[in-house]
Design a protein around this motif. Structure first.
Motif, PDB file in Angstrom:
ATOM      1  N   LEU A 137       0.825  -1.210   0.000  1.00  0.00           N
ATOM      2  CA  LEU A 137       0.000   0.000   0.000  1.00  0.00           C
ATOM      3  C   LEU A 137       0.858   1.259   0.000  1.00  0.00           C
ATOM      4  O   LEU A 137       0.362   2.348  -0.247  1.00  0.00           O
ATOM      5  CB  LEU A 137      -0.907   0.023   1.230  1.00  0.00           C
ATOM      6  N   GLY A 138       2.135   1.087   0.326  1.00  0.00           N
ATOM      7  CA  GLY A 138       3.038   2.239   0.346  1.00  0.00           C
ATOM      8  C   GLY A 138       3.342   2.744   1.744  1.00  0.00           C
ATOM      9  O   GLY A 138       3.809   3.861   1.910  1.00  0.00           O
ATOM     10  N   PRO A 195       8.266   1.881   6.753  1.00  0.00           N
ATOM     11  CA  PRO A 195       8.506   0.798   7.711  1.00  0.00           C
ATOM     12  C   PRO A 195       7.891   1.014   9.095  1.00  0.00           C
ATOM     13  O   PRO A 195       7.286   0.093   9.640  1.00  0.00           O
ATOM     14  CB  PRO A 195      10.029   0.744   7.796  1.00  0.00           C
ATOM     15  N   LYS A 253       5.337   2.721   9.976  1.00  0.00           N
ATOM     16  CA  LYS A 253       3.871   2.602   9.949  1.00  0.00           C
ATOM     17  C   LYS A 253       3.455   1.143   9.789  1.00  0.00           C
ATOM     18  O   LYS A 253       2.448   0.725  10.358  1.00  0.00           O
ATOM     19  CB  LYS A 253       3.294   3.426   8.799  1.00  0.00           C
ATOM     20  N   ASN A 261       6.881  -4.126  -7.770  1.00  0.00           N
ATOM     21  CA  ASN A 261       6.736  -3.127  -6.705  1.00  0.00           C
ATOM     22  C   ASN A 261       7.814  -3.305  -5.639  1.00  0.00           C
ATOM     23  O   ASN A 261       7.682  -2.832  -4.521  1.00  0.00           O
ATOM     24  CB  ASN A 261       5.333  -3.143  -6.093  1.00  0.00           C
ATOM     25  N   HIS A 262       8.856  -4.019  -6.018  1.00  0.00           N
ATOM     26  CA  HIS A 262      10.039  -4.157  -5.165  1.00  0.00           C
ATOM     27  C   HIS A 262       9.770  -4.872  -3.849  1.00  0.00           C
ATOM     28  O   HIS A 262      10.477  -4.675  -2.873  1.00  0.00           O
ATOM     29  CB  HIS A 262      10.654  -2.772  -4.879  1.00  0.00           C
ATOM     30  N   ARG A 302      12.051   3.560   3.070  1.00  0.00           N
ATOM     31  CA  ARG A 302      11.129   4.677   3.258  1.00  0.00           C
ATOM     32  C   ARG A 302      10.816   5.351   1.911  1.00  0.00           C
ATOM     33  O   ARG A 302       9.704   5.765   1.655  1.00  0.00           O
ATOM     34  CB  ARG A 302      11.771   5.675   4.223  1.00  0.00           C
ATOM     35  N   ALA A 359       8.789   3.023  -0.363  1.00  0.00           N
ATOM     36  CA  ALA A 359       7.378   3.047   0.051  1.00  0.00           C
ATOM     37  C   ALA A 359       6.624   4.128  -0.730  1.00  0.00           C
ATOM     38  O   ALA A 359       5.483   3.919  -1.140  1.00  0.00           O
ATOM     39  CB  ALA A 359       7.271   3.283   1.563  1.00  0.00           C
ATOM     40  N   VAL A 360       7.263   5.268  -0.929  1.00  0.00           N
ATOM     41  CA  VAL A 360       6.621   6.354  -1.676  1.00  0.00           C
ATOM     42  C   VAL A 360       6.393   5.920  -3.125  1.00  0.00           C
ATOM     43  O   VAL A 360       5.322   6.160  -3.694  1.00  0.00           O
ATOM     44  CB  VAL A 360       7.481   7.635  -1.615  1.00  0.00           C
ATOM     45  N   ARG A 398       5.894   2.962  -4.194  1.00  0.00           N
ATOM     46  CA  ARG A 398       4.882   1.894  -4.280  1.00  0.00           C
ATOM     47  C   ARG A 398       3.464   2.436  -4.339  1.00  0.00           C
ATOM     48  O   ARG A 398       2.534   1.698  -4.644  1.00  0.00           O
ATOM     49  CB  ARG A 398       4.998   0.971  -3.060  1.00  0.00           C
ATOM     50  N   ARG A 399       3.271   3.707  -3.984  1.00  0.00           N
ATOM     51  CA  ARG A 399       1.904   4.232  -3.929  1.00  0.00           C
ATOM     52  C   ARG A 399       1.235   4.251  -5.291  1.00  0.00           C
ATOM     53  O   ARG A 399       0.026   4.338  -5.390  1.00  0.00           O
ATOM     54  CB  ARG A 399       1.917   5.638  -3.315  1.00  0.00           C
ATOM     55  N   MET A 404      -1.588  -3.853  -5.139  1.00  0.00           N
ATOM     56  CA  MET A 404      -1.355  -5.288  -5.276  1.00  0.00           C
ATOM     57  C   MET A 404      -2.452  -6.076  -4.575  1.00  0.00           C
ATOM     58  O   MET A 404      -2.895  -5.726  -3.483  1.00  0.00           O
ATOM     59  CB  MET A 404       0.004  -5.672  -4.700  1.00  0.00           C
ATOM     60  N   SER A 459      -7.483   2.142   4.996  1.00  0.00           N
ATOM     61  CA  SER A 459      -6.175   2.136   5.676  1.00  0.00           C
ATOM     62  C   SER A 459      -5.078   2.816   4.864  1.00  0.00           C
ATOM     63  O   SER A 459      -4.253   3.531   5.425  1.00  0.00           O
ATOM     64  CB  SER A 459      -5.773   0.704   6.034  1.00  0.00           C
ATOM     65  N   GLY A 460      -5.067   2.609   3.558  1.00  0.00           N
ATOM     66  CA  GLY A 460      -4.032   3.250   2.744  1.00  0.00           C
ATOM     67  C   GLY A 460      -4.121   4.769   2.785  1.00  0.00           C
ATOM     68  O   GLY A 460      -3.189   5.446   3.222  1.00  0.00           O
ATOM     69  N   HIS A 478      -3.378   6.042   6.511  1.00  0.00           N
ATOM     70  CA  HIS A 478      -2.052   5.868   7.100  1.00  0.00           C
ATOM     71  C   HIS A 478      -0.909   6.203   6.146  1.00  0.00           C
ATOM     72  O   HIS A 478       0.217   6.399   6.574  1.00  0.00           O
ATOM     73  CB  HIS A 478      -1.886   4.446   7.625  1.00  0.00           C
ATOM     74  N   VAL A 479      -1.198   6.248   4.858  1.00  0.00           N
ATOM     75  CA  VAL A 479      -0.135   6.574   3.906  1.00  0.00           C
ATOM     76  C   VAL A 479      -0.261   8.028   3.442  1.00  0.00           C
ATOM     77  O   VAL A 479       0.722   8.767   3.423  1.00  0.00           O
ATOM     78  CB  VAL A 479      -0.175   5.626   2.688  1.00  0.00           C
ATOM     79  N   ARG A 537      -9.363  -2.140  -1.403  1.00  0.00           N
ATOM     80  CA  ARG A 537      -8.275  -1.549  -0.612  1.00  0.00           C
ATOM     81  C   ARG A 537      -7.157  -1.052  -1.517  1.00  0.00           C
ATOM     82  O   ARG A 537      -6.602   0.023  -1.319  1.00  0.00           O
ATOM     83  CB  ARG A 537      -7.739  -2.575   0.390  1.00  0.00           C
ATOM     84  N   ALA A 538      -6.838  -1.878  -2.542  1.00  0.00           N
ATOM     85  CA  ALA A 538      -5.783  -1.471  -3.475  1.00  0.00           C
ATOM     86  C   ALA A 538      -6.229  -0.249  -4.288  1.00  0.00           C
ATOM     87  O   ALA A 538      -5.447   0.670  -4.530  1.00  0.00           O
ATOM     88  CB  ALA A 538      -5.417  -2.628  -4.389  1.00  0.00           C
ATOM     89  N   MET A 576      -5.989   3.660  -3.097  1.00  0.00           N
ATOM     90  CA  MET A 576      -4.780   4.482  -3.270  1.00  0.00           C
ATOM     91  C   MET A 576      -4.715   5.092  -4.670  1.00  0.00           C
ATOM     92  O   MET A 576      -3.722   5.711  -5.030  1.00  0.00           O
ATOM     93  CB  MET A 576      -3.529   3.639  -2.997  1.00  0.00           C
TER      94      MET A 576
END
Lengths: 242, 260
Positions: free
Chosen positions: A126-127, A130, A132, B58-59, B90, B93-94, B96-97, B101, B120-121, B124-125, B169-170, B173
């Motif tokens: 979801l992005g 770590p 979080k 997406n690594h 970190r 993660a940016v 991947r937005r 998946m 949640s995405g 929290h993101v 959920r996917a 985002m």
């Protein structure tokens, strides 16, 4: 001879009540300080950086491998010899927190490991950064597994605090011993103290059950599951009765 | 192909992706490009590297060598003084937005309701206010046909329902690309259809999707291309019609004979 009068006067003795309060206070504060430390230690033991792994591993090994009583006496009576003087309460808290955190870190570690790998993967996908992933997804689920053993530790700690009476902290046991010295009613006095401990652990048991329900949200909530269990067990019981 | 097709921007560009686990080389240099709005189905024998390849996009898996770019941005590496250096988690993660998946085992968060899973995405993101994220999540759940399940926990939902929540959920985002890792493999047969229906609808809305799956019906009905991966290499990359009627390689023919 057993004296009920003496027993009840111990039970209502303000000395004992104050001692019980000190015990609760010591336990709660120790636990509250030990838990964050335990999380750090658990993270340290899973670290990618070898020196951090080694230092935290050594700490856990040392604390779990030596008696708390010895640790307390070293901290309170031994350390002044090298110029480090701690007050009674500080020494007691230091010993209890350092010792407890080592044990709790194992509980935290087991809890974190119990969370399925797919959970953190979904969070990463979801992005989430770590920390979080850890705070939002892993920790709440680890807590569900951790609460029963953590509750066990809290229960144990309520009684382990008796050890700090040795370095003259006036908790429940030490206060009781003082009170007993006035009339030498050892049996009545210590029975009263035991009752206080029992009351405290029982009360904690209720708190723990409430906590377990809270962190268990989303688990075992399906109505079909409980119905299935009932259907399966009832005929079995009937068979046994015959 | 036609001029207008090449004008469509590239969403995925994977070049020479290699990955080994110990002695075993799972990916031996995979190339794949996907354009906006394309639906690519990845087929192949198990252990052939399909899922591993999907996860490099997406690594979640770090390739040993090769480069993945999503919408022109190199994934997992950044430019420092003209050199490509690995990014920290970190920063990844940016990146991947942009990519959503969907997993074989759904991987919904069991301690959250369906609504909070979907929210949640954003919450929290992207730090979207909870009320706003929930309102959007409600719409997404309605879109996948679960308007009445917002308050349910994953344990109270069927597999098909859980997977539809996972898709929602996917989508929450607003990804440019959706990756599906065997989305129907863990489902009872009667629930496969409800998940595939949602995927077909996403295609109609123009979502770019890469799907690892054995659903031949979906391949024929909804895929623009079928990519056949075996032994860590792309063996065939064709339209579904050509793939099923005129496979070029012996390896593909063997595979098709076994599964059809």
């Amino acid at each position: 001879m057993w004296s009920w009068d003496a027993f009840f006067s111990f039970l209502s003795n303000p000395q004992l009540i104050q001692g019980a309060w000190t015990t609760i206070w010591l336990t709660t504060v120790s636990m509250a300080l030990a838990l964050p430390l335990a999380v750090l230690v658990a993270l340290g033991r899973a670290s990618r950086i070898a020196p951090i792994r080694i230092v935290t591993g050594f700490y856990v090994w040392l604390m779990r491998g030596t008696p708390l009583l010895v640790q307390l006496v070293i901290i309170y009576t031994g350390l002044p010899q090298v110029g480090l003087r701690l007050g009674v309460i500080s020494a007691a808290l230091t010993g209890l927190v350092l010792n407890e955190a080592a044990y709790l870190s194992e509980i935290v570690r087991a809890g974190v490991l119990s969370v399925a790998r797919g959970q953190s993967e979904a969070a990463r996908a979801l992005g989430m950064p770590p920390w979080k992933v850890f705070r939002v997804v892993v920790m709440p689920q680890a807590l569900r597994v951790m609460v029963p053993p953590l509750g066990n530790s809290f229960n144990g700690l309520l009684k382990t605090t008796t050890l700090v009476s040795v370095i003259s902290v006036e908790e429940l046991l030490r206060r009781t011993q003082f009170a007993v010295q006035t009339n030498f009613r050892v049996l009545e006095g210590l029975t009263a103290a035991a009752l206080y401990y029992l009351a405290m652990t029982t009360l904690w048991g209720l708190v723990q059950r409430w906590l377990e329900v809270r962190v268990g949200r989303g688990h075992q909530t399906g109505p079909s599951r409980s119905r299935r269990i009932k259907r399966a067990t009832v005929p079995a019981l009937e068979l046994e009765a015959r | 192909m036609t001029v207008e097709k090449t004008a469509v921007p590239l969403v995925v560009e994977a070049r020479q992706i290699r990955k080994s686990y110990g002695e075993v080389e799972v990916l031996k240099g995979i190339d794949l490009t996907v354009r906006q709005g394309e639906v690519v189905l990845i087929l192949g024998p198990s252990g052939g590297g399909k899922s591993t390849f999907l996860r490099t996009l997406n690594h979640l898996e770090t390739p040993d060598s090769g480069a993945v770019s999503i919408c022109g941005e190199r994934i997992g590496y950044g430019d420092r003084a003209g050199r490509q250096v690995p990014l920290r988690e970190r920063r990844i993660a940016v990146q991947r937005r942009r990519t959503g998946m969907v997993f074989q085992q759904f991987n919904l968060f069991p301690n959250m309701t369906a609504l909070d899973n979907v929210a949640s995405g954003p919450v929290h993101v992207n730090d979207v206010p909870k009320a706003e994220a929930r309102a959007a999540a409600r719409e997404l759940l309605a879109m996948v046909g679960l308007a009445d399940k917002t308050g349910s926990y994953p344990a109270q939902l069927s597999g098909g329902q859980q997977q539809r929540v996972a898709i929602a959920r996917a989508l929450a985002m607003r990804p440019e690309l959706l990756l599906f890792d065997e989305p129907t493999s863990a489902l009872d047969p009667e629930m496969v259809g409800e998940v595939l229906d949602v995927m077909v609808r996403l295609r109609e809305e123009g979502m770019t999707m890469i799907v690892v799956s054995h659903e031949m019906g979906f391949a024929r009905a909804a895929a623009d291309r079928v990519v056949f991966i075996a032994d860590g290499l792309v063996v065939e990359d064709k339209s579904p019609d050509l793939f099923f009627s005129a496979p070029e390689h012996e390896r593909t023919r063997q595979f098709l004979e076994r599964i059809l």
